[in-house]
Structures are given as structure tokens and as C-alpha cells.
Write a protein that holds these residues in place. Structure first.
Motif, short mmCIF file in Angstrom:
data_model
loop_
_atom_site.label_atom_id
_atom_site.label_comp_id
_atom_site.label_asym_id
_atom_site.label_seq_id
_atom_site.Cartn_x
_atom_site.Cartn_y
_atom_site.Cartn_z
N ALA A 15 0.83 -1.21 0.00
CA ALA A 15 0.00 0.00 0.00
C ALA A 15 0.86 1.25 0.00
CB ALA A 15 -0.94 -0.01 1.20
N GLU A 16 1.97 1.22 0.76
CA GLU A 16 2.86 2.38 0.80
C GLU A 16 3.52 2.61 -0.56
OE1 GLU A 16 6.83 3.97 3.19
OE2 GLU A 16 6.11 1.93 3.49
N GLN A 17 3.96 1.53 -1.21
CA GLN A 17 4.58 1.66 -2.53
C GLN A 17 3.59 2.17 -3.56
OE1 GLN A 17 6.28 -2.17 -3.40
NE2 GLN A 17 8.15 -1.75 -2.23
N ILE A 18 2.35 1.72 -3.48
CA ILE A 18 1.33 2.21 -4.41
C ILE A 18 1.14 3.71 -4.25
CG2 ILE A 18 -1.15 2.11 -4.92
CD1 ILE A 18 -1.00 -0.91 -4.23
N ALA A 19 1.15 4.16 -3.02
CA ALA A 19 0.92 5.58 -2.76
C ALA A 19 2.13 6.45 -3.07
CB ALA A 19 0.50 5.76 -1.30
N ARG A 20 3.34 5.94 -2.79
CA ARG A 20 4.53 6.80 -2.86
C ARG A 20 5.52 6.44 -3.94
NH1 ARG A 20 5.96 7.39 3.63
NH2 ARG A 20 3.89 8.15 4.30
N GLY A 21 5.41 5.28 -4.55
CA GLY A 21 6.38 4.86 -5.54
C GLY A 21 7.46 3.98 -4.94
N LEU A 22 8.44 3.65 -5.75
CA LEU A 22 9.50 2.73 -5.35
C LEU A 22 10.75 3.52 -4.99
CD1 LEU A 22 9.03 0.06 -8.17
CD2 LEU A 22 7.93 0.15 -5.92
N ALA A 23 11.10 3.48 -3.72
CA ALA A 23 12.26 4.23 -3.23
C ALA A 23 13.53 3.39 -3.36
CB ALA A 23 12.04 4.63 -1.77
N ALA A 24 14.66 4.04 -3.09
CA ALA A 24 15.95 3.37 -3.25
C ALA A 24 16.05 2.11 -2.40
CB ALA A 24 17.08 4.35 -2.89
N GLU A 25 15.51 2.15 -1.17
CA GLU A 25 15.60 0.96 -0.33
C GLU A 25 14.81 -0.22 -0.88
OE1 GLU A 25 12.56 3.73 1.82
OE2 GLU A 25 14.44 3.92 0.68
N HIS A 26 13.75 0.07 -1.64
CA HIS A 26 12.97 -1.02 -2.25
C HIS A 26 13.75 -1.71 -3.37
CE1 HIS A 26 9.45 1.74 -0.99
NE2 HIS A 26 9.64 0.83 -0.05
N LEU A 27 14.65 -0.96 -4.00
CA LEU A 27 15.39 -1.51 -5.15
C LEU A 27 16.76 -2.06 -4.75
CD1 LEU A 27 14.60 1.30 -7.75
CD2 LEU A 27 13.43 -0.88 -7.45
N ALA A 28 17.07 -2.01 -3.46
CA ALA A 28 18.40 -2.43 -3.02
C ALA A 28 18.70 -3.87 -3.40
CB ALA A 28 18.53 -2.24 -1.51
N GLY A 29 17.70 -4.73 -3.31
CA GLY A 29 17.91 -6.15 -3.65
C GLY A 29 18.07 -6.41 -5.13
N PHE A 30 17.88 -5.37 -5.95
CA PHE A 30 18.02 -5.52 -7.40
C PHE A 30 19.20 -4.70 -7.93
CE2 PHE A 30 13.61 -6.11 -6.22
CZ PHE A 30 13.26 -7.28 -6.88
N GLY A 31 20.13 -4.40 -7.03
CA GLY A 31 21.27 -3.61 -7.45
C GLY A 31 20.94 -2.14 -7.61
N GLY A 32 19.84 -1.69 -7.03
CA GLY A 32 19.48 -0.29 -7.09
C GLY A 32 18.65 0.12 -8.29
N GLU A 33 18.39 -0.81 -9.19
CA GLU A 33 17.64 -0.47 -10.40
C GLU A 33 16.92 -1.70 -10.96
OE1 GLU A 33 20.73 1.23 -12.77
OE2 GLU A 33 21.79 -0.66 -13.02
#
Length: 386
Positions: free
Chosen positions: A256-274
Motif C-alpha cells: 500500500a505504501e509503494q502504491i501511494a509513494r512509488g519505489l524508493a531506493a531501499e525497495h530496489l536495493a535487492g536488485f542492485g538499485g535499479e
């Protein structure tokens, strides 16, 4: 005699001070003019990247005229030497469109004007005597010159050869943690992005009114796709949309937080940041059943333009809707309508859209040849190229 020497010295000092002040004033005006021109160029580029680019026939004269007006509006919001910057919006005026072309003979990239499908805009800000708007000098009487010409140009280019997205510091990717079924290799399904959007087989029920920021029930020439989640007693493979695990663990509150705010850097950390699904497929955990909090959050996103992913090869792992998918593409669009279909289920009307974002990752930024990456007609990156 001493008085005469003092008088002459004062005149010299005043003249020197006047020249110094005028130089500082002109330098300041030059910086302000360049800033205003850059802002106008970026605004013109953003105005070009409109959803109307997805219509079957793009009306380029109208698009370019709208972009010129937008550039002029933004320029007028910027002061140059205390006066709003005015742009000439005629076709051959201060806002011109074209493409950057590499000149093999001169071994340099140059701007070539073009009024059909341009990829670059050049805005030239002018404060000139020939336009009756020169920059007045601070001490014209002492310096002997009352005014000066100042000219500055800015060039903005938009590129749709996008590999993926990357969050910036304090700038999340404007994406939903959501993926849409890209295609069906067997050809049995017609609820895929390829059939409904790329091949324009979807319905056309809604449009977005930018003046009001509202979705209206009126066709606009852009097809839509109906996204269906897993129903409580249905098969997960029948869904054509899933929530994806981008650092959320598929927890309802984080989704729900990602839907509202988008994907932040910490969310992409497991994918090498991108996320670079165009470079290679990304295997991701998924859920075709949507938690209530996620449905509530999606309902708040109606009309808001967001990025989403495309997936293939859904592999179900049980009856609860969990599984894994290969994310293979990147699109953008709006939720036009959402209708609940029982617990953990809904139907979403999604319409593709065009958006530019600083978080887009271009092919050239990863060392790939621009020509080797297919154009993405939905997601662009705009840059100042001069």
C-alpha cells in the motif's frame, strides 16, 4: 591643482566602479537568461510528451504549438534583470524543434530542425536592442553605455530508449508494484497488453481531462485494457495482473505504501538499485490476489499517471495467488476505473499514457548502443543536452 587631481581621480574611480557594476549586472542577467531558457526548454519537452502521442495519428502542428505556448508561459515566470522573459512563439521564433544528428564529415553532433516527430527543442532567450528589450546598465551615465544585448540558448532532448528505472536520492520511481501480462505465446488469450494495447484491441471508454485532473467517461482514441486479479475461488493463471515483490515481501502495508509513494531506493536495493527488465527478464515473487489495503490504495490512484511492468511465464505456487513471474517490459498509464469483485479481487481499467521521469535509465547510461534497445513509447527521459 590638488582639487583638479582629486576631481579627475573621482571620475576615474566612478567610471571603474560603474564598469565593474555593469559587468556584474550583465553576468547576472546572463545566468538568469540561461536559467529561464533551460526551464522553458524542459517545459516544452514535457508538453510534447503527452498522451496524445498514443493516438493513431499524432497532430504534430498542434502539439508543437502547445509546447511553444508552454515554453513561453514558463519563461515569463522567470525574471531576467528584473523583467519577465518574453519568447517569440512563431514557428521560426525562439522555440524550435528538431533532432540531434551526428555529422560524419565534421565528427560532431548538430541540431537539425524538424517539425514532425522531433526529439529535441532549442529555446533561445533574447534581451536585445532590436527587440526593444535590452538589459539596462546600472550606471549608464558614468559608463557611457546605456544598454546591452544578452542572448542565451538551451537545448533539451527526450529519449525513449529506456532500459528500466532507478530511484534517485529522495526521488522514488513513480511506479506501482504491479505487472501486467505482456503476451501469450500460445495465442489463446486476448487479455494481454499485446492484444489489447499494442494491437489496439481494447475498448475505449474513458479519457483523462488534464484541466480538471479527472477521469471522464468519454472515448479519447486510446485503447484500454481490463486487468483482472484472481478471484477467491478462481485460478491464479486466469488473472492478467499481479502485484510484484519489489522489496516489500508482498506485505500488505508495504505494498500500500509503494502504491501511494512509488519505489524508493531501499525497495530496489535487492536488485542492485535499479530495475532493468529490458536488459534481461527479472524473476520476481508475485501475487494475483490483492490485499484490501492494496485495493484501497489503488483506488486512490485513479487518474494518476504511473509506471508499471509487463510480465510473462507466471508460475503459481498454491491456491492463495502467490507465484513468480518474469518481468520483461516497462509501460506507463493510468488507472481509469476500479471495481471490487469480492475479497482480494478487482477489475481495473488501465489506459496507457506517456510520461517522462528523471528515474528512467537510458541505454547509453549503461554503455549500450541506443539503436540496440527498442524505443519505449510510454516512458521517456528528458535531459538538457547543451
Amino acid at each position: 591643482m590638488i582639487a583638479l587631481i582629486v576631481a579627475i581621480s573621482l571620475v576615474v574611480v566612478m567610471g571603474t566602479v560603474a564598469l565593474a557594476l555593469d559587468r556584474l549586472w550583465l553576468d547576472s542577467a546572463d545566468v538568469e537568461l540561461r536559467t529561464a531558457s533551460e526551464a522553458a526548454a524542459l517545459a516544452a519537452a514535457a508538453a510534447i510528451l503527452d498522451d496524445s502521442l498514443l493516438e493513431t495519428e499524432v497532430r504534430w502542428p498542434e502539439r508543437l504549438e502547445a509546447a511553444r505556448r508552454r515554453a513561453a508561459d514558463v519563461a515569463a515566470e522567470n525574471l531576467v534583470a528584473g523583467t519577465p522573459l518574453a519568447l517569440d512563439t512563431a514557428i521560426e521564433g525562439d522555440v524550435v524543434f528538431g533532432r540531434l544528428v551526428f555529422d560524419e564529415a565534421e565528427l560532431r553532433t548538430r541540431f537539425v530542425q524538424a517539425d514532425h516527430a522531433p526529439t529535441t527543442v532549442v529555446v533561445t532567450g533574447r534581451r536585445m536592442r532590436s527587440r526593444n528589450n535590452p538589459v539596462g546598465l546600472f550606471l549608464s551615465g558614468a559608463s557611457g553605455v546605456g544598454e546591452a544585448d544578452v542572448v542565451a540558448s538551451a537545448e533539451a532532448t527526450w529519449d525513449d530508449h529506456v532500459l528500466g528505472v532507478r530511484a534517485l536520492e529522495n526521488v522514488p520511481v513513480p511506479a506501482l508494484p504491479l505487472a501486467i501480462l505482456a503476451r501469450d505465446p500460445a495465442g489463446a488469450r486476448d487479455d494481454t497488453w499485446e492484444k489489447r494495447i499494442a494491437q489496439r484491441g481494447g475498448g475505449d471508454r474513458f479519457s483523462f481531462d488534464p484541466a480538471t485532473g479527472q477521469v471522464v467517461e468519454q472515448p479519447d482514441g486510446i485503447p484500454e485494457i481490463i486487468l483482472r486479479t484472481k478471484t477467491s475461488d478462481g485460478d491464479a493463471d486466469e488473472a492478467n495482473v499481479v502485484l510484484i515483490d519489489v522489496g516489500s515481501g508482498l506485505r500488505s502495508d508495504r505494498l500500500a505504501e509503494q502504491i501511494a509513494r512509488g519505489l524508493a531506493a531501499e525497495h530496489l536495493a535487492g536488485f542492485g538499485g535499479e530495475l532493468l527488465p529490458i536488459k534481461r527478464p527479472i524473476r520476481m515473487a508475485s501475487s494475483s490476489a490483492f490485499p484490501e489495503s492494496a485495493l484501497d490504495a489503488l483506488g486512490m490512484e485513479i487518474g494518476r499517471r504511473r509506471i508499471g511492468l509487463l510480465y510473462e511465464n507466471h508460475e503459481s505456487s498454491g491456491s492463495m495467488g502467490y507465484g513468480r513471474v518474469d518481468c520483461v517490459g516497462l509501460v506507463a498509464g493510468r488507472i481509469m476505473a476500479l471495481e471490487r469483485a469480492g475479497a482480494y479481487a478487482c477489475e481495473i481499467v488501465f489506459q496507457p499514457g506517456v510520461m517522462s521521469t528523471r528515474t528512467a535509465v537510458l541505454a547509453t547510461e549503461h554503455g549500450d548502443a541506443r539503436e540496440d534497445v527498442p524505443a519505449n513509447q510510454y516512458v521517456y527521459k528528458v535531459r538538457l543536452t547543451q
